[in-house]
Design a protein around this motif. Structure first.
Motif, PDB file in Angstrom:
ATOM      1  N   SER A 122      23.052  62.480  47.093  1.00  0.00           N
ATOM      2  CA  SER A 122      23.693  63.752  47.423  1.00  0.00           C
ATOM      3  C   SER A 122      23.159  64.221  48.761  1.00  0.00           C
ATOM      4  N   GLU A 123      23.961  65.019  49.426  1.00  0.00           N
ATOM      5  CA  GLU A 123      23.535  65.612  50.690  1.00  0.00           C
ATOM      6  C   GLU A 123      22.881  66.942  50.371  1.00  0.00           C
ATOM      7  N   VAL A 124      21.702  67.152  50.952  1.00  0.00           N
ATOM      8  CA  VAL A 124      20.921  68.358  50.704  1.00  0.00           C
ATOM      9  C   VAL A 124      20.428  68.897  52.043  1.00  0.00           C
ATOM     10  N   PRO A 125      20.068  70.180  52.090  1.00  0.00           N
ATOM     11  CA  PRO A 125      19.494  70.701  53.339  1.00  0.00           C
ATOM     12  C   PRO A 125      18.209  69.939  53.682  1.00  0.00           C
ATOM     13  N   ALA A 126      18.055  69.640  54.963  1.00  0.00           N
ATOM     14  CA  ALA A 126      16.849  68.931  55.413  1.00  0.00           C
ATOM     15  C   ALA A 126      15.641  69.851  55.290  1.00  0.00           C
ATOM     16  N   ALA A 127      14.510  69.269  54.966  1.00  0.00           N
ATOM     17  CA  ALA A 127      13.268  70.031  54.869  1.00  0.00           C
ATOM     18  C   ALA A 127      12.853  70.494  56.266  1.00  0.00           C
ATOM     19  N   PRO A 128      12.166  71.630  56.359  1.00  0.00           N
ATOM     20  CA  PRO A 128      11.719  72.112  57.676  1.00  0.00           C
ATOM     21  C   PRO A 128      10.779  71.113  58.373  1.00  0.00           C
ATOM     22  N   THR A 129      10.102  70.302  57.585  1.00  0.00           N
ATOM     23  CA  THR A 129       9.157  69.334  58.158  1.00  0.00           C
ATOM     24  C   THR A 129       9.836  68.070  58.664  1.00  0.00           C
ATOM     25  N   GLY A 130      11.121  67.914  58.389  1.00  0.00           N
ATOM     26  CA  GLY A 130      11.825  66.731  58.863  1.00  0.00           C
ATOM     27  C   GLY A 130      12.755  66.155  57.825  1.00  0.00           C
ATOM     28  N   SER A 131      13.581  65.263  58.287  1.00  0.00           N
ATOM     29  CA  SER A 131      14.607  64.673  57.458  1.00  0.00           C
ATOM     30  C   SER A 131      14.373  63.173  57.326  1.00  0.00           C
ATOM     31  N   HIS A 132      14.551  62.667  56.137  1.00  0.00           N
ATOM     32  CA  HIS A 132      14.427  61.227  55.903  1.00  0.00           C
ATOM     33  C   HIS A 132      15.468  60.482  56.736  1.00  0.00           C
ATOM     34  N   VAL A 133      16.706  60.947  56.701  1.00  0.00           N
ATOM     35  CA  VAL A 133      17.773  60.297  57.460  1.00  0.00           C
ATOM     36  C   VAL A 133      17.459  60.330  58.957  1.00  0.00           C
ATOM     37  N   ALA A 134      16.930  61.444  59.450  1.00  0.00           N
ATOM     38  CA  ALA A 134      16.586  61.544  60.879  1.00  0.00           C
ATOM     39  C   ALA A 134      15.536  60.510  61.268  1.00  0.00           C
ATOM     40  N   GLU A 135      14.556  60.286  60.402  1.00  0.00           N
ATOM     41  CA  GLU A 135      13.515  59.285  60.692  1.00  0.00           C
ATOM     42  C   GLU A 135      14.102  57.880  60.720  1.00  0.00           C
ATOM     43  N   VAL A 136      14.956  57.549  59.746  1.00  0.00           N
ATOM     44  CA  VAL A 136      15.577  56.221  59.695  1.00  0.00           C
ATOM     45  C   VAL A 136      16.475  56.034  60.925  1.00  0.00           C
ATOM     46  N   LEU A 137      17.242  57.059  61.260  1.00  0.00           N
ATOM     47  CA  LEU A 137      18.114  57.014  62.435  1.00  0.00           C
ATOM     48  C   LEU A 137      17.303  56.803  63.702  1.00  0.00           C
ATOM     49  N   ASP A 138      16.217  57.533  63.854  1.00  0.00           N
ATOM     50  CA  ASP A 138      15.382  57.421  65.044  1.00  0.00           C
ATOM     51  C   ASP A 138      14.836  56.002  65.229  1.00  0.00           C
ATOM     52  N   ARG A 139      14.345  55.397  64.145  1.00  0.00           N
ATOM     53  CA  ARG A 139      13.823  54.018  64.235  1.00  0.00           C
ATOM     54  C   ARG A 139      14.925  53.040  64.619  1.00  0.00           C
ATOM     55  N   ALA A 140      16.115  53.236  64.057  1.00  0.00           N
ATOM     56  CA  ALA A 140      17.228  52.323  64.357  1.00  0.00           C
ATOM     57  C   ALA A 140      17.663  52.451  65.815  1.00  0.00           C
ATOM     58  N   VAL A 141      17.822  53.702  66.283  1.00  0.00           N
ATOM     59  CA  VAL A 141      18.275  53.920  67.664  1.00  0.00           C
ATOM     60  C   VAL A 141      17.264  53.347  68.657  1.00  0.00           C
ATOM     61  N   LYS A 142      15.982  53.564  68.415  1.00  0.00           N
ATOM     62  CA  LYS A 142      14.952  53.021  69.316  1.00  0.00           C
ATOM     63  C   LYS A 142      15.016  51.502  69.381  1.00  0.00           C
ATOM     64  N   ALA A 143      15.191  50.859  68.239  1.00  0.00           N
ATOM     65  CA  ALA A 143      15.249  49.399  68.195  1.00  0.00           C
ATOM     66  C   ALA A 143      16.503  48.880  68.893  1.00  0.00           C
ATOM     67  N   VAL A 144      17.636  49.532  68.669  1.00  0.00           N
ATOM     68  CA  VAL A 144      18.894  49.097  69.285  1.00  0.00           C
ATOM     69  C   VAL A 144      18.816  49.272  70.799  1.00  0.00           C
ATOM     70  N   GLU A 145      18.261  50.390  71.251  1.00  0.00           N
ATOM     71  CA  GLU A 145      18.136  50.644  72.689  1.00  0.00           C
ATOM     72  C   GLU A 145      17.152  49.674  73.334  1.00  0.00           C
ATOM     73  N   ALA A 146      16.106  49.299  72.606  1.00  0.00           N
ATOM     74  CA  ALA A 146      15.107  48.367  73.147  1.00  0.00           C
ATOM     75  C   ALA A 146      15.599  46.930  73.152  1.00  0.00           C
ATOM     76  N   GLY A 147      16.500  46.620  72.229  1.00  0.00           N
ATOM     77  CA  GLY A 147      16.919  45.234  72.032  1.00  0.00           C
ATOM     78  C   GLY A 147      18.046  44.815  72.873  1.00  0.00           C
TER      79      GLY A 147
END
Length: 147
Positions: A122-147
């Motif tokens: 389910s989609e839920v409001p992101a916690a103030p400390t950060g979002s799980h999806v945001a962390e996964v997205l960030d790792r993927a984007v960094k790898a794609v941009e580096a590769g």
């Protein structure tokens, strides 16, 4: 009484020959028949010889134990595709784009995903400390941009 081929003796796989045949494109099934071993034995030999692709670990992207009914759901698939990209594995462009659009939409809307074994994702409001999806997205984007 002589025994041709010692009974109980395990067949051996010559590493040099295995490497040559793998490079020639022989399948695991064909290798198993060639060496007279099981497909599992070929896979073990390939790993031992450093010829097997390292397996992906999606544990960071999917930290939940998913029920079978939810394992192929949209969120699970998108998280797996982002995880594969983050680990440097090529992902089909249409699958990666779908996963990136999905994750960016959630992050832009301040949302995250939650998982329940009965209800699924389910989609839920992101916690103030950060979002799980945001962390996964960030790792993927960094790898794609580096590769």
């Amino acid at each position: 009484m002589s025994l041709e081929g010692a009974v109980g003796r395990r067949p051996t796989i010559d590493r040099a020959e295995l490497e040559r045949l793998v490079e020639a494109g022989m399948s695991v099934r064909e290798l198993a028949a060639h060496f007279g071993v099981s497909e599992s034995g070929v896979l073990q030999a390939k790993r031992a010889a450093g010829l097997a692709k390292p397996q992906l670990d999606h544990g960071r992207a999917l930290p939940w134990t998913l029920s079978r009914t939810h394992a192929q759901s949209g969120p699970a698939t998108n998280l797996r595709n982002l995880s594969a990209a983050a680990q440097g594995r090529p992902v089909a462009p249409e699958r990666l784009n779908t996963a990136l659009r999905w994750a960016r939409r959630l992050v832009e809307q301040g949302l995250d995903v939650a998982y329940d074994p009965v209800e699924g994702f389910s989609e839920v409001p992101a916690a103030p400390t950060g979002s799980h999806v945001a962390e996964v997205l960030d790792r993927a984007v960094k790898a794609v941009e580096a590769g």
